[in-house]
Design a protein around this motif. Structure first.
Motif, PDB file in Angstrom:
ATOM      1  N   ARG A  86      70.202  49.023  33.635  1.00 45.75           N
ATOM      2  CA  ARG A  86      69.352  48.672  34.751  1.00 45.75           C
ATOM      3  C   ARG A  86      69.933  47.481  35.609  1.00 45.75           C
ATOM      4  NH1 ARG A  86      63.492  46.167  33.331  1.00 45.75           N
ATOM      5  NH2 ARG A  86      63.619  47.823  31.920  1.00 45.75           N
ATOM      6  N   GLY A  87      70.648  46.504  34.800  1.00 43.47           N
ATOM      7  CA  GLY A  87      71.222  45.614  35.698  1.00 43.47           C
ATOM      8  C   GLY A  87      72.183  45.807  36.489  1.00 43.47           C
ATOM      9  N   VAL A  88      73.142  46.928  36.092  1.00 35.76           N
ATOM     10  CA  VAL A  88      74.179  47.567  37.010  1.00 35.76           C
ATOM     11  C   VAL A  88      73.480  48.221  38.138  1.00 35.76           C
ATOM     12  CG1 VAL A  88      76.058  49.081  37.081  1.00 35.76           C
ATOM     13  CG2 VAL A  88      75.943  47.621  35.238  1.00 35.76           C
ATOM     14  N   PHE A  89      72.534  48.898  37.764  1.00 33.46           N
ATOM     15  CA  PHE A  89      72.023  49.759  39.019  1.00 33.46           C
ATOM     16  C   PHE A  89      71.267  48.824  39.807  1.00 33.46           C
ATOM     17  CE2 PHE A  89      67.858  51.564  40.505  1.00 33.46           C
ATOM     18  CZ  PHE A  89      68.381  52.573  41.310  1.00 33.46           C
ATOM     19  N   ILE A  90      70.493  47.850  39.393  1.00 31.66           N
ATOM     20  CA  ILE A  90      70.220  46.726  40.543  1.00 31.66           C
ATOM     21  C   ILE A  90      71.232  45.989  41.491  1.00 31.66           C
ATOM     22  CG2 ILE A  90      68.740  44.428  40.641  1.00 31.66           C
ATOM     23  CD1 ILE A  90      67.159  45.291  38.332  1.00 31.66           C
ATOM     24  N   VAL A  91      72.466  45.802  40.854  1.00 28.50           N
ATOM     25  CA  VAL A  91      73.582  45.356  41.474  1.00 28.50           C
ATOM     26  C   VAL A  91      74.095  46.137  42.594  1.00 28.50           C
ATOM     27  CG1 VAL A  91      76.014  44.541  41.120  1.00 28.50           C
ATOM     28  CG2 VAL A  91      74.443  43.923  39.518  1.00 28.50           C
ATOM     29  N   LEU A  92      73.989  47.266  42.244  1.00 27.06           N
ATOM     30  CA  LEU A  92      74.550  48.460  43.180  1.00 27.06           C
ATOM     31  C   LEU A  92      73.373  48.522  44.429  1.00 27.06           C
ATOM     32  CD1 LEU A  92      75.704  51.351  41.166  1.00 27.06           C
ATOM     33  CD2 LEU A  92      76.931  49.726  42.268  1.00 27.06           C
ATOM     34  N   VAL A  93      71.990  48.153  44.097  1.00 34.57           N
ATOM     35  CA  VAL A  93      70.920  48.224  44.965  1.00 34.57           C
ATOM     36  C   VAL A  93      71.285  46.932  45.854  1.00 34.57           C
ATOM     37  CG1 VAL A  93      68.486  48.147  45.432  1.00 34.57           C
ATOM     38  CG2 VAL A  93      69.534  49.733  43.643  1.00 34.57           C
ATOM     39  N   ALA A  94      71.484  45.800  45.333  1.00 35.57           N
ATOM     40  CA  ALA A  94      71.433  44.575  45.955  1.00 35.57           C
ATOM     41  C   ALA A  94      72.757  44.719  47.115  1.00 35.57           C
ATOM     42  CB  ALA A  94      71.534  43.415  45.070  1.00 35.57           C
ATOM     43  N   ALA A  95      73.898  45.519  46.596  1.00 32.63           N
ATOM     44  CA  ALA A  95      74.998  45.386  47.213  1.00 32.63           C
ATOM     45  C   ALA A  95      74.703  46.392  48.576  1.00 32.63           C
ATOM     46  CB  ALA A  95      76.196  46.014  46.568  1.00 32.63           C
ATOM     47  N   ALA A  96      73.909  47.672  48.235  1.00 25.93           N
ATOM     48  CA  ALA A  96      73.373  48.360  49.323  1.00 25.93           C
ATOM     49  C   ALA A  96      72.653  47.573  50.495  1.00 25.93           C
ATOM     50  CB  ALA A  96      72.726  49.513  48.709  1.00 25.93           C
ATOM     51  N   VAL A  97      71.594  46.748  49.896  1.00 20.20           N
ATOM     52  CA  VAL A  97      70.910  45.951  50.941  1.00 20.20           C
ATOM     53  C   VAL A  97      71.625  45.095  51.699  1.00 20.20           C
ATOM     54  CG1 VAL A  97      69.003  44.523  50.936  1.00 20.20           C
ATOM     55  CG2 VAL A  97      68.800  46.409  49.363  1.00 20.20           C
ATOM     56  N   TRP A  98      72.824  44.555  50.903  1.00 17.05           N
ATOM     57  CA  TRP A  98      73.502  43.334  51.768  1.00 17.05           C
ATOM     58  C   TRP A  98      74.331  44.199  52.924  1.00 17.05           C
ATOM     59  CZ3 TRP A  98      74.400  38.773  52.277  1.00 17.05           C
ATOM     60  CH2 TRP A  98      75.900  37.935  52.998  1.00 17.05           C
ATOM     61  N   ILE A 162      69.785  38.149  35.302  1.00 13.08           N
ATOM     62  CA  ILE A 162      69.052  38.017  34.171  1.00 13.08           C
ATOM     63  C   ILE A 162      69.033  39.217  33.169  1.00 13.08           C
ATOM     64  CG2 ILE A 162      66.557  37.785  33.362  1.00 13.08           C
ATOM     65  CD1 ILE A 162      66.107  36.298  36.081  1.00 13.08           C
ATOM     66  N   GLU A 163      68.872  40.436  33.657  1.00 14.51           N
ATOM     67  CA  GLU A 163      69.012  41.647  33.091  1.00 14.51           C
ATOM     68  C   GLU A 163      70.242  41.519  32.201  1.00 14.51           C
ATOM     69  OE1 GLU A 163      66.366  44.393  33.029  1.00 14.51           O
ATOM     70  OE2 GLU A 163      65.721  42.506  33.221  1.00 14.51           O
ATOM     71  N   LEU A 164      71.546  41.526  32.875  1.00 17.33           N
ATOM     72  CA  LEU A 164      72.902  41.292  32.261  1.00 17.33           C
ATOM     73  C   LEU A 164      72.957  40.314  31.162  1.00 17.33           C
ATOM     74  CD1 LEU A 164      74.849  42.180  35.258  1.00 17.33           C
ATOM     75  CD2 LEU A 164      74.405  43.882  33.467  1.00 17.33           C
ATOM     76  N   VAL A 165      72.514  39.069  31.383  1.00 18.62           N
ATOM     77  CA  VAL A 165      72.620  38.104  30.459  1.00 18.62           C
ATOM     78  C   VAL A 165      71.556  38.584  29.247  1.00 18.62           C
ATOM     79  CG1 VAL A 165      71.732  35.821  29.941  1.00 18.62           C
ATOM     80  CG2 VAL A 165      72.741  36.316  32.262  1.00 18.62           C
ATOM     81  N   GLY A 168      73.879  40.872  27.159  1.00 17.72           N
ATOM     82  CA  GLY A 168      74.773  40.539  26.325  1.00 17.72           C
ATOM     83  C   GLY A 168      74.133  39.674  24.980  1.00 17.72           C
ATOM     84  N   GLY A 169      73.094  38.959  25.207  1.00 17.24           N
ATOM     85  CA  GLY A 169      72.533  38.054  24.134  1.00 17.24           C
ATOM     86  C   GLY A 169      71.838  39.034  23.171  1.00 17.24           C
ATOM     87  N   LEU A 170      71.262  40.334  23.637  1.00 18.72           N
ATOM     88  CA  LEU A 170      70.445  41.069  22.647  1.00 18.72           C
ATOM     89  C   LEU A 170      71.667  41.959  21.835  1.00 18.72           C
ATOM     90  CD1 LEU A 170      67.566  42.636  24.579  1.00 18.72           C
ATOM     91  CD2 LEU A 170      67.285  41.116  23.076  1.00 18.72           C
ATOM     92  N   TRP A 171      72.795  42.136  22.606  1.00 24.52           N
ATOM     93  CA  TRP A 171      73.707  42.895  21.870  1.00 24.52           C
ATOM     94  C   TRP A 171      74.123  42.468  20.668  1.00 24.52           C
ATOM     95  CZ3 TRP A 171      75.166  47.899  22.016  1.00 24.52           C
ATOM     96  CH2 TRP A 171      76.383  48.268  21.507  1.00 24.52           C
ATOM     97  N   TYR A 179      64.239  35.302  23.065  1.00 24.68           N
ATOM     98  CA  TYR A 179      63.066  34.350  23.899  1.00 24.68           C
ATOM     99  C   TYR A 179      63.303  34.877  25.431  1.00 24.68           C
ATOM    100  CZ  TYR A 179      61.255  31.316  20.173  1.00 24.68           C
ATOM    101  OH  TYR A 179      60.635  30.796  19.222  1.00 24.68           O
ATOM    102  N   LEU A 180      64.363  34.884  26.124  1.00 20.39           N
ATOM    103  CA  LEU A 180      64.488  35.104  27.370  1.00 20.39           C
ATOM    104  C   LEU A 180      63.938  36.512  27.576  1.00 20.39           C
ATOM    105  CD1 LEU A 180      65.587  34.549  29.977  1.00 20.39           C
ATOM    106  CD2 LEU A 180      67.575  35.513  29.271  1.00 20.39           C
ATOM    107  N   THR A 181      64.242  37.464  26.884  1.00 26.35           N
ATOM    108  CA  THR A 181      63.638  38.782  27.231  1.00 26.35           C
ATOM    109  C   THR A 181      62.248  39.145  27.008  1.00 26.35           C
ATOM    110  OG1 THR A 181      65.660  39.956  26.071  1.00 26.35           O
ATOM    111  CG2 THR A 181      63.846  41.213  26.108  1.00 26.35           C
TER     112      THR A 181
END
Length: 254
Positions: A86-98, A162-165, A168-171, A179-181
């Protein structure tokens, strides 16, 4: 069918053996066979031929997840993968919006030109593109200011971070990531529910259900926010599931 998480993990990652310095405990974890010395795996409990992977005082032995603890770790890693994707997908969407914010006029001209080409085709099938909700939503974005689109891209990037952090923490089963999740996921639940009131889709429903289950499961299973005894009870459960802890307790006279 019951899944044997211990043997499943050992088959994939190999056994985990340890030779404690304490003689009585050492003898319970060691066996002599015709093929040589064997040591009991701290995860699945089977005896494994060969030298132990480690040795030293029992208190310094690695805490090898097994049983329910190992199952919980598998579920956390499933959620970690879902967060990472999900985090990678959102990064791609953010790049597309930019990118769109910097070339909005060119994209609008290209969209209008293509719309003129396909409009007669859709009209032949009695579909009016000029009153299409999808086309209307796309045309509405062309009216957004450059600064608004940049802000949207920045917010999307922050959400992706936030999703990527979390992933990594959950893994690595970090408690702060749990707690963050729970906090971050619960904070977005009202928005997901509101989106369902606007337009219902199976993807939105599945996402909402997955996030609700993730919040409830992590909070209860990991005993967060003081639930079910809190951190002390969680650590006690982890250690009580350890084979070395079980063997040590078995050697203590009643």
């Amino acid at each position: 069918m019951t899944i044997d998480w211990d043997r499943r993990t050992c088959a994939r990652r190999g056994h985990a053996t340890y030779a404690p310095d304490e003689a009585p405990l050492r003898e319970r974890l060691r066996a002599e066979t015709r093929l040589g010395e064997a040591w009991r795996c701290l995860r699945c409990g089977d005896f494994v031929l060969g030298d132990p992977h480690g040795s030293g005082p029992a208190e310094d032995a690695p805490l090898v997840p097994r049983g329910k603890v190992l199952r919980d770790l598998f579920i956390l890693r499933f959620l970690a993968v879902e967060r990472a994707v999900r985090g990678v997908f959102i990064v791609l969407v953010a790049a597309a919006v930019w990118k769109f914010s910097n070339s909005k006029d060119a994209v609008r001209r290209l969209f209008d030109e293509n719309l003129k080409v396909v409009r007669p085709v859709f009209r032949h099938f009695h579909y009016d593109l000029d009153h299409s909700p999808v086309v209307g939503s796309i045309q509405k974005t062309f009216g957004y200011k450059h600064s608004t689109l940049v802000l949207v891209a920045a917010l999307l990037l922050a959400y992706a971070l936030i999703e990527l952090v979390e992933a990594g923490g959950l893994w690595y089963a970090k408690r702060w990531a749990e707690y963050l999740t729970v906090v971050a996921t619960a904070a977005f639940l009202p928005l997901e529910i509101y989106e369902l009131t606007e337009r219902i889709s199976w993807l939105k429903i599945a996402t909402l259900v997955l996030n609700v289950l993730a919040v409830v499961y992590i909070a209860l299973a990991k005993r967060l926010f003081g639930l079910r005894g809190g951190r002390a009870a969680f650590e006690e459960e982890r250690h009580s599931a350890s084979l070395l802890e079980v063997e040590t307790s078995a050697g203590v006279p009643a």
